[in-house]
Scaffold this motif. Structure first.
Motif, PDB file in Angstrom:
ATOM      1  N   TRP A  45       0.821  -1.210   0.000  1.00 26.44           N
ATOM      2  CA  TRP A  45       0.000   0.000   0.000  1.00 26.44           C
ATOM      3  C   TRP A  45       0.853   1.257   0.000  1.00 26.44           C
ATOM      4  CZ3 TRP A  45      -4.317  -0.090  -2.145  1.00 26.44           C
ATOM      5  CH2 TRP A  45      -5.181  -1.175  -2.017  1.00 26.44           C
ATOM      6  N   GLY A  46       2.068   1.178   0.536  1.00 29.43           N
ATOM      7  CA  GLY A  46       2.997   2.308   0.446  1.00 29.43           C
ATOM      8  C   GLY A  46       3.340   2.611  -1.006  1.00 29.43           C
ATOM      9  N   ILE A  47       3.574   1.541  -1.787  1.00 32.89           N
ATOM     10  CA  ILE A  47       3.866   1.698  -3.212  1.00 32.89           C
ATOM     11  C   ILE A  47       2.654   2.290  -3.930  1.00 32.89           C
ATOM     12  CG2 ILE A  47       4.267   0.420  -5.367  1.00 32.89           C
ATOM     13  CD1 ILE A  47       5.944  -1.554  -3.636  1.00 32.89           C
ATOM     14  N   LEU A  65     -10.597   9.557  -7.014  1.00 27.88           N
ATOM     15  CA  LEU A  65      -9.587   8.850  -6.235  1.00 27.88           C
ATOM     16  C   LEU A  65      -9.693   7.337  -6.458  1.00 27.88           C
ATOM     17  CD1 LEU A  65      -7.305   8.723  -4.171  1.00 27.88           C
ATOM     18  CD2 LEU A  65      -9.052   8.818  -2.359  1.00 27.88           C
ATOM     19  N   LYS A  66     -10.910   6.816  -6.410  1.00 28.57           N
ATOM     20  CA  LYS A  66     -11.109   5.377  -6.640  1.00 28.57           C
ATOM     21  C   LYS A  66     -10.602   4.973  -8.022  1.00 28.57           C
ATOM     22  CE  LYS A  66     -15.021   4.582  -3.569  1.00 28.57           C
ATOM     23  NZ  LYS A  66     -16.447   4.251  -3.487  1.00 28.57           N
ATOM     24  N   ASN A  67     -10.911   5.775  -9.031  1.00 31.08           N
ATOM     25  CA  ASN A  67     -10.470   5.475 -10.393  1.00 31.08           C
ATOM     26  C   ASN A  67      -8.946   5.482 -10.496  1.00 31.08           C
ATOM     27  OD1 ASN A  67     -13.074   5.145 -11.359  1.00 31.08           O
ATOM     28  ND2 ASN A  67     -13.239   7.266 -12.041  1.00 31.08           N
ATOM     29  N   ARG A  68      -8.327   6.445  -9.846  1.00 28.11           N
ATOM     30  CA  ARG A  68      -6.862   6.541  -9.877  1.00 28.11           C
ATOM     31  C   ARG A  68      -6.243   5.322  -9.187  1.00 28.11           C
ATOM     32  NH1 ARG A  68      -2.960  10.747 -11.574  1.00 28.11           N
ATOM     33  NH2 ARG A  68      -1.131  10.429 -10.261  1.00 28.11           N
ATOM     34  N   ILE A  69      -6.791   4.948  -8.034  1.00 28.66           N
ATOM     35  CA  ILE A  69      -6.273   3.775  -7.315  1.00 28.66           C
ATOM     36  C   ILE A  69      -6.414   2.526  -8.182  1.00 28.66           C
ATOM     37  CG2 ILE A  69      -6.673   2.228  -5.360  1.00 28.66           C
ATOM     38  CD1 ILE A  69      -7.428   4.785  -3.728  1.00 28.66           C
ATOM     39  N   GLN A  70      -7.543   2.368  -8.831  1.00 31.57           N
ATOM     40  CA  GLN A  70      -7.749   1.194  -9.690  1.00 31.57           C
ATOM     41  C   GLN A  70      -6.753   1.165 -10.844  1.00 31.57           C
ATOM     42  OE1 GLN A  70     -11.911   1.533 -10.642  1.00 31.57           O
ATOM     43  NE2 GLN A  70     -12.538   0.429  -8.796  1.00 31.57           N
ATOM     44  N   ARG A  71      -6.475   2.337 -11.441  1.00 30.78           N
ATOM     45  CA  ARG A  71      -5.492   2.394 -12.532  1.00 30.78           C
ATOM     46  C   ARG A  71      -4.103   1.996 -12.022  1.00 30.78           C
ATOM     47  NH1 ARG A  71      -8.297   6.893 -14.090  1.00 30.78           N
ATOM     48  NH2 ARG A  71      -6.805   8.350 -13.218  1.00 30.78           N
ATOM     49  N   VAL A  72      -3.750   2.518 -10.850  1.00 31.80           N
ATOM     50  CA  VAL A  72      -2.446   2.191 -10.279  1.00 31.80           C
ATOM     51  C   VAL A  72      -2.359   0.694  -9.994  1.00 31.80           C
ATOM     52  CG1 VAL A  72      -0.984   2.481  -8.233  1.00 31.80           C
ATOM     53  CG2 VAL A  72      -1.932   4.489  -9.379  1.00 31.80           C
ATOM     54  N   LEU A  73      -3.400   0.125  -9.394  1.00 27.81           N
ATOM     55  CA  LEU A  73      -3.391  -1.311  -9.082  1.00 27.81           C
ATOM     56  C   LEU A  73      -3.222  -2.148 -10.346  1.00 27.81           C
ATOM     57  CD1 LEU A  73      -6.141  -1.496  -6.326  1.00 27.81           C
ATOM     58  CD2 LEU A  73      -3.678  -1.845  -6.031  1.00 27.81           C
ATOM     59  N   ARG A  74      -3.895  -1.751 -11.429  1.00 30.84           N
ATOM     60  CA  ARG A  74      -3.774  -2.494 -12.685  1.00 30.84           C
ATOM     61  C   ARG A  74      -2.376  -2.365 -13.279  1.00 30.84           C
ATOM     62  NH1 ARG A  74      -9.117  -0.549 -13.511  1.00 30.84           N
ATOM     63  NH2 ARG A  74      -8.310   1.184 -14.716  1.00 30.84           N
TER      64      ARG A  74
END
Length: 105
Positions: A45-47, A65-74
């Motif tokens: 989660w730090g990354i 924010l949710k969309n950005r997190i999802q993009r980062v996770l992918r």
């Protein structure tokens, strides 16, 4: 990847799914409580946080924010969390030998 001692993380169904998928995890009886620096989820989660807020980015809404997190996770390569999990046994052994603070990055 059970990362804490929550009952759901060690439910029979969860453990079976992890084993069938070949996901390495720390057995409940080998998982020390209250040692967040041994838990790869903290590092992961730090990354994610670093990537989400890279360049001073700020969310204008919860949806953004949710969309950005999802993009980062992918965008995170599959081997990143797998490698983090594979390092856990050695980090635990090092903490046992040298103390918990020895497992810090």
């Amino acid at each position: 990847m059970p990362s804490d001692l929550a009952a759901a993380h060690y439910a029979k169904k969860t453990v079976t799914l992890l084993e069938e998928a070949g996901v390495p995890f720390v057995a409940r009886d080998e998982n020390p409580p209250c040692v967040p620096q041994l838990r790869p989820i903290e590092e992961f989660w730090g990354i994610v946080k670093q990537e989400v807020y890279k360049g001073g980015w700020r969310a204008a809404s919860e949806v953004q924010l949710k969309n950005r997190i999802q993009r980062v996770l992918r965008s995170i390569r599959e081997e990143v969390p797998r490698t983090m999990m594979e390092r856990v046994p050695e980090r635990v052994r090092r903490a046992e030998r040298r103390g918990v603070n020895s497992s810090l990055h």
